[in-house]
Design a protein around this motif. Sequence first.
Motif, short mmCIF file in Angstrom:
data_model
loop_
_atom_site.label_atom_id
_atom_site.label_comp_id
_atom_site.label_asym_id
_atom_site.label_seq_id
_atom_site.Cartn_x
_atom_site.Cartn_y
_atom_site.Cartn_z
N LEU A 114 10.30 -3.80 5.60
CA LEU A 114 9.63 -3.36 4.48
C LEU A 114 8.52 -4.13 3.78
CD1 LEU A 114 12.30 -1.76 2.01
CD2 LEU A 114 10.65 -0.55 3.12
N ALA A 121 7.04 -0.78 -2.36
CA ALA A 121 6.86 -0.23 -0.93
C ALA A 121 7.35 1.01 -0.74
CB ALA A 121 7.24 -1.13 0.23
N GLN A 130 6.35 4.19 -0.34
CA GLN A 130 6.05 4.88 1.16
C GLN A 130 6.47 4.48 2.38
OE1 GLN A 130 1.83 5.34 0.86
NE2 GLN A 130 1.74 6.79 -0.92
N GLN A 131 6.38 3.08 2.50
CA GLN A 131 6.87 2.44 3.60
C GLN A 131 8.46 2.48 3.96
OE1 GLN A 131 5.84 1.04 6.29
NE2 GLN A 131 7.02 -0.39 7.21
N ARG A 157 9.14 6.18 5.00
CA ARG A 157 8.74 6.42 6.57
C ARG A 157 9.83 5.76 7.32
NH1 ARG A 157 3.40 5.23 4.63
NH2 ARG A 157 3.74 2.93 5.19
#
Length: 290
Positions: free
Chosen positions: A43, A134, A136-137, A140
Amino acid sequence: MRLSARVAVLCVGLFVSHQAAAADLPQRWVSAGGALSEWVSALGGESKLVGVDTTSQHPQSLKALPSIGYQRSLSAEGILSLRPDILIGTEEMGPPPVLAQVKAAKVQVQLFSAEPDLPTLENTLTQLGQLLGAEQQAARLLQTYQQQLAAQKARVAQAQTRQKAPGVLLLLGHAGGKPLIAGKDTAADWLLQQAGGHNLATHTGYKAFSVEALAGLDPQVLVFADRALTGEAAKAALFKENPILAGSRAAKAGRVLELDPTLLVGGLGPRLPAALKTLSDSFYPAKSDQ
């Protein structure tokens, strides 16, 4: 010009707010649990880690960080000497009095579940994403992970149209010493199932068996994880300390596979999908008369 000025002021305000929010997040991290440390790194938070436990071996760069010892037997002094803002670990982390001392020193202690399932992983990644800024990471990474496991499930289903699931035992040992057999409700059992193996052990948790009972199960495949040795040295120690295993179908057929023991610590980690594929390829060789 007035509109441009207002937009500029708004942008500056948003930037300052973002910077202030980021400053409120913990900046000095200590992690106990291999999978958790790997996720922090994945991350983008590795630069915030100031210490890790002995199960945090991946990525390789983590080995350069100060060690706080084994996750189950930590010391408050060792942790607090690193001046952390946060200590993360699973429910396996302890002992409890040490965690109480760390909390009393105004260090945030965040516990995660080590249950080997996707809902637990989703919760872990969501929390880590929030703590690291983080989100959004994290989303994903979770999506990619789900896709990898779906592909793994399809791979196993296809293989099982041609071959029956092999009977497997997973042994966890130390320098070949009397191993523990991984039973139900363990990360190891989850791993074997996802790889398409049939775990011959029917007990719950990790349990020591007599060598006679071990041989009586007569697995088609042996998977071993040694916490002290690796490679041929680990395999040689396993058979030297447990010679009766040499008579198993697995040993005679050369179907003895090594597994990194850190894959079994801290819940589902980012390296597991690749490990599952490796196991599946061995469980279901392209050409086999097993």
